[in-house]
Write an enzyme that holds these catalytic residues in place. Structure first.
Site, PDB file in Angstrom:
ATOM      1  N   ASP A   1      -3.610   0.377   7.191  1.00 28.63           N
ATOM      2  CA  ASP A   1      -3.757  -0.066   5.803  1.00 28.63           C
ATOM      3  C   ASP A   1      -2.399  -0.140   5.100  1.00 28.63           C
ATOM      4  O   ASP A   1      -2.298  -0.536   3.966  1.00 28.63           O
ATOM      5  CB  ASP A   1      -4.748   0.817   5.028  1.00 28.63           C
ATOM      6  N   ASP A   2      -1.341   0.246   5.772  1.00 32.39           N
ATOM      7  CA  ASP A   2      -0.004   0.149   5.199  1.00 32.39           C
ATOM      8  C   ASP A   2       0.760  -1.045   5.733  1.00 32.39           C
ATOM      9  O   ASP A   2       1.964  -1.139   5.549  1.00 32.39           O
ATOM     10  CB  ASP A   2       0.788   1.416   5.509  1.00 32.39           C
TER      11      ASP A   2
END
Ligand code: 6R9
Length: 633
Positions: A504-505
Site C-alpha cells: 500500500d506504500d
C-alpha cells in the site's frame, strides 16, 4: 538443512520438535501438518503436531530446572534509571511464574480464558505471560504505551477475566501513570458494553511513587505485593493440545480495527525456538539482548519464548535508547557482556545521528552478532551498524517477518552465507517464498512482485480472534493458494530477497512503479540525512508525485543547495522520475510506538488535509505532528 526442510518437511520438523517435552507424542502415523491455503476450497486452516500434548511454560522453565540448569541466569533486568537492575535464575522464574499461575487459578481463570497484560518492561511481564501459558489461559499483551482508548478497544474485543498491570513507571524522564490509564480504560469498557474484568492485579512499582488520586475499586483491584508472595511456588501444568491457542496479539491492519492474531501452542513453540537457535546462532554462555517491548510480536518471540525455550540468558531493559544519553545501549552491552544484540532500524538511525562518540566510549568487545527487525534497514544505517557498532566483526542478521508469521521467515544464517546490506537474504527452513504478479501468477528468476508464502510453516497464525472470516479475507483472498504478506519484494540475480515495503506504500509516478522504501533508502544514504519518509501525492501530469519528509542530521542545516543535492542523489540512484516534488524539512517523523513511520498521517499532511488526520492514538509522540504542521515545505 533448507533442502531437507522442503523435501522432507515431516522428518525435518519431527526431529526438531523432539527436543521439547511432549506429555503425549503427536501422531506420526499421519502428516505432521495438515492445511488448506486455497480460499476457493474453504475453510482455510493449518494444523501442526495434532494429537500432541505439551506446555510452553513447562518447556521454557521446568525442563531446564529438571535438567539441572535452575541456577543459570535467565533474565538480567536493567531499569530505566542507572543503578536499577536485577538477575533472576531459571529457578527464580519458575517459582515466580508458579505463584502468578496459582493466583490466576484462585481467580477461576481456566484454560481458554483471556488475561490482558498491560505492563512496562519489568520481569513481571514475561512471568505473567508464562504464568498464563502454564494454565492454558490466552494472554493478550497490550503495549504499555497505548492510550486508554486503545486499551479499552482491545479489552472489549477479548473480554479478559483478569487484567494485570503496574501502578506507574518511568520511560526516559517521562512518568507514565499506568494505573490511571487502566482505570480510564475500564471505565470506558463499563460505559460502552457494561463489561468489567473480574480482577485487576496491580504491581506496585517500588521505584516510582504512585498516583494517589487513582481510585481503588474494592472487589476488583488487588495489589500484586499483597497476593502473589502468599502463593505456593509450585503450580500444576495444564497439558495443552498442540493446536490449542497460546496467545493473541493485536496488530494493525491497513483498515478498520486492530486484528487479534492468534498463535497456537505446538507450532509456535517449535518455530520460535528453532528460529532463535539458528538465526542468533545461540551457544551456551551467550547473553542475548533484544530491545523489543513484550507488547509487540518481537518481544513475544525474541524476548520471552524463543530465548527461554533455548535456556538462554537474556537482558530486558525498561527504558529508551537515549536515556540518560545516547550511549545507554552500549553501556548495557558492556555491563552484561551481551553477545548478540537485536534492535530496530529506527533505533539504529536515531543512535547514528547522535554521533559515534557515544558508541566508542564503550568497548562492545563481547558482541558477536547484531540483529535488525521491523522495517527495511537502509544500507547507510546497515554500514554504520556494521562498521561502528560491530567493528566489522559481527554479522548483521536482518530478519524479515510479521506478527502473523510468529517468528522470522527471511534472514541470513550468520556466517553461513554472504550478507548484502539492505537484504534479508534468504528464507528460513521450511519457508517457501513466491513473488507473484497482480494476477496471482508466480514469477521466477530475478524479478519484483508481491511477496507470498506457498506452504505452511509451524509458526503461522491460525486465525484472528473470533473472526476467522477476516483472517481468510486478509491473508488468503488476494491471491488464491498463497499466504499474502502485504509486502512487495525483489529477488536479485543471486536469489536474495529485498523487501521493498508495504504494497500500500507503492507510488506510481508517470507509470513508473516505485516504492516509498526505495526512495527513502536513497534519501537516508545522504550524509546530511538522519531519517526520511516519502508518500505519494496527486499530480496533474504524472498521476502521482513524491513528497519527502526529511529529518536532518544535527550538524546539517536546511538550504536550497542541500535540497538540490538530495534531489540529485535520487536522480542518480533511481532516476529523475523518482525525484521528490517537495522536500519538507521536519524535526521528527510520526511513528507508532514500535517505531514504524505512520505514512497514513504523512500522506494526509502532504495532501493538505490537515483537519482530517484520522486516529492519532497509536502515535508515540503526538507533538511531532504540530512541529510538522508549523513548518512549511
Ligand atoms: C516482526 C515485525 C511486519 C511488517 C512487515 C514488513 C516490516 C519487518 C522487516 C520488515 C523489511 C525487515 N518488516 N521486518 N521489512 N525488512 N527485516 O516487525 O512484525 O509489527 O507485524 O510488522 O514490518 O513490512 O510486513 P510486525
Amino acid at each position: 538443512m533448507y533442502m531437507d526442510s522442503i523435501r522432507e518437511p515431516d522428518m525435518f520438523w519431527n526431529k526438531l520438535a523432539k527436543d521439547f517435552f511432549w506429555k503425549k507424542e503427536y501422531a506420526t502415523s499421519q502428516p505432521l501438518c495438515k492445511f488448506n491455503f486455497d480460499a476457493r476450497k474453504s475453510p482455510i486452516f493449518v494444523e501442526w503436531f495434532r494429537g500432541g500434548y505439551t506446555n510452553v511454560c513447562y518447556n521454557a522453565l521446568d525442563r531446564h530446572v529438571i535438567a539441572g540448569r535452575g541456577g543459570q541466569p535467565a533474565l538480567l533486568w536493567e531499569g530505566n534509571d542507572l543503578g536499577q537492575d536485577s538477575c533472576s535464575t531459571y529457578q527464580d522464574l519458575l517459582n515466580y511464574t508458579c505463584q502468578i499461575s496459582n493466583f490466576l487459578l484462585s481467580k477461576n481463570v481456566v484454560k481458554g480464558d483471556r488475561v490482558c497484560i498491560y505492563m512496562p518492561m519489568i520481569p513481571e511481564l514475561p512471568c505473567g505471560m508464562l504464568a498464563c501459558a502454564r494454565i492454558g489461559a490466552i494472554h493478550s499483551v497490550v503495549f504499555a504505551g497505548f492510550s486508554a482508548e486503545a486499551l479499552a478497544g482491545r479489552i472489549l474485543d477479548c473480554c479478559p477475566k483478569v487484567v494485570i498491570t503496574c501502578s506507574a513507571f518511568k520511560r526516559g524522564n517521562k512518568l507514565v501513570d499506568l494505573m490511571g490509564i487502566v482505570d480510564t480504560a475500564l471505565q470506558l469498557c463499563l460505559e460502552r458494553e457494561n463489561f468489567s474484568p473480574e480482577t485487576c492485579l496491580i504491581y506496585e512499582n517500588p521505584r516510582v511513587a504512585s498516583n494517589k488520586d487513582t481510585l481503588w475499586k474494592e472487589g476488583r483491584d488487588l495489589r500484586w505485593q499483597d497476593v502473589i508472595p502468599c502463593m505456593d511456588k509450585k503450580a500444576p501444568v495444564e497439558w495443552m493440545e498442540a493446536e490449542d491457542p497460546l496467545f493473541m496479539l493485536y496488530t494493525s491492519g491497513s483498515t478498520g480495527k486492530p486484528k487479534g492474531v492468534v498463535h497456537t501452542v505446538g507450532g509456535y513453540m517449535v518455530y520460535s525456538a528453532v528460529t532463535f537457535k539458528y538465526i542468533f546462532d545461540h551457544q551456551p554462555g551467550d547473553v542475548f539482548w533484544c530491545t523489543a517491548d513484550c507488547g509487540w510480536i518481537t518481544g513475544h518471540t525474541y524476548v520471552t519464548y524463543g530465548p527461554l525455550l533455548n535456556c538462554a540468558t537474556c537482558v530486558i531493559y525498561e527504558g529508551i535508547p537515549t536515556w540518560p544519553d545516547a550511549g545507554r545501549y552500549w553501556q548495557i552491552i558492556d555491563k552484561f557482556n551481551v553477545t548478540a544484540f537485536h534492535t530496530a532500524p529506527t533505533a539504529i538511525r536515531t543512535l547514528e545521528s547522535s554521533g559515534d562518540e557515544f558508541v566508542k566510549k564503550h568497548s562492545r568487545k563481547s558482541l558477536k552478532l547484531l540483529g535488525s527487525v521491523g522495517e527495511p534497514i537502509n544500507p547507510k544505517a546497515w554500514w554504520w551498524y556494521f562498521e561502528v557498532v560491530g567493528e566489522k566483526r559481527c554479522p548483521i542478521v536482518d530478519t524479515w517477518w510479521q506478527t502473523e508469521t510468529g517468528a522470522t521467515m527471511i534472514s541470513p544464517l550468520p556466517w553461513a552465507w554472504p550478507l548484502k546490506p539492505g537484504s534479508a537474504t534468504l528464507p528460513f527452513f521450511g519457508v517457501q517464498l513466491a513473488l507473484v504478479d497482480e494476477n496471482g501468477n508466480e514469477k521466477h528468476g530475478p524479478c519484483e512482485g508481491f511477496l507470498c508464502i506457498k506452504g505452511p510453516w509451524p509458526g503461522i497464525a491460525r486465525t484472528l480472534y473470533q473472526n476467522h472470516e477476516r483472517y481468510e479475507e486478509s491473508y488468503f483472498k488476494t491471491f488464491y493458494g498463497y499466504y499474502t504478506t502485504g509486502d512487495g519484494c525483489r529477488r536479485d540475480d543471486d536469489g536474495y530477497y529485498w523487501i521493498t515495503g508495504r504494497i500500500d506504500d507503492v507510488i506510481n509516478v508517470s507509470g513508473h512503479r516505485i516504492s516509498t522504501g526505495e526512495v527513502e533508502s536513497v534519501l537516508n544514504a545522504h550524509p546530511a540525512c538522519a531519517e526520511a519518509a516519502v508518500v505519494g501525492i496527486p499530480h496533474k501530469v504524472k498521476g502521482q508525485g513524491i513528497y519527502a519528509f526529511v529529518v536532518l542530521m544535527k550538524e546539517a542545516s536546511a538550504s536550497e543547495e542541500l535540497r538540490i543535492s538530495f534531489l540529485q542523489s535520487v536522480r542518480k540512484e533511481i532516476g529523475s522520475f523518482a525525484a521528490p516534488e517537495i522536500i519538507h524539512w521536519v524535526t521528527g517523523l510520526p511513528k507508532t510506538r514500535s517505531g514504524k513511520v505512520m505514512r497514513r498521517i504523512l500522506r494526509k499532511i502532504a495532501c493538505g488535509e490537515f483537519d482530517n488526520l484520522g486516529d492519532l492514538s497509536s502515535l508515540a509522540d503526538p507533538s511531532v505532528i504540530d512541529d510538522i504542521l508549523n513548518t512549511k515545505p
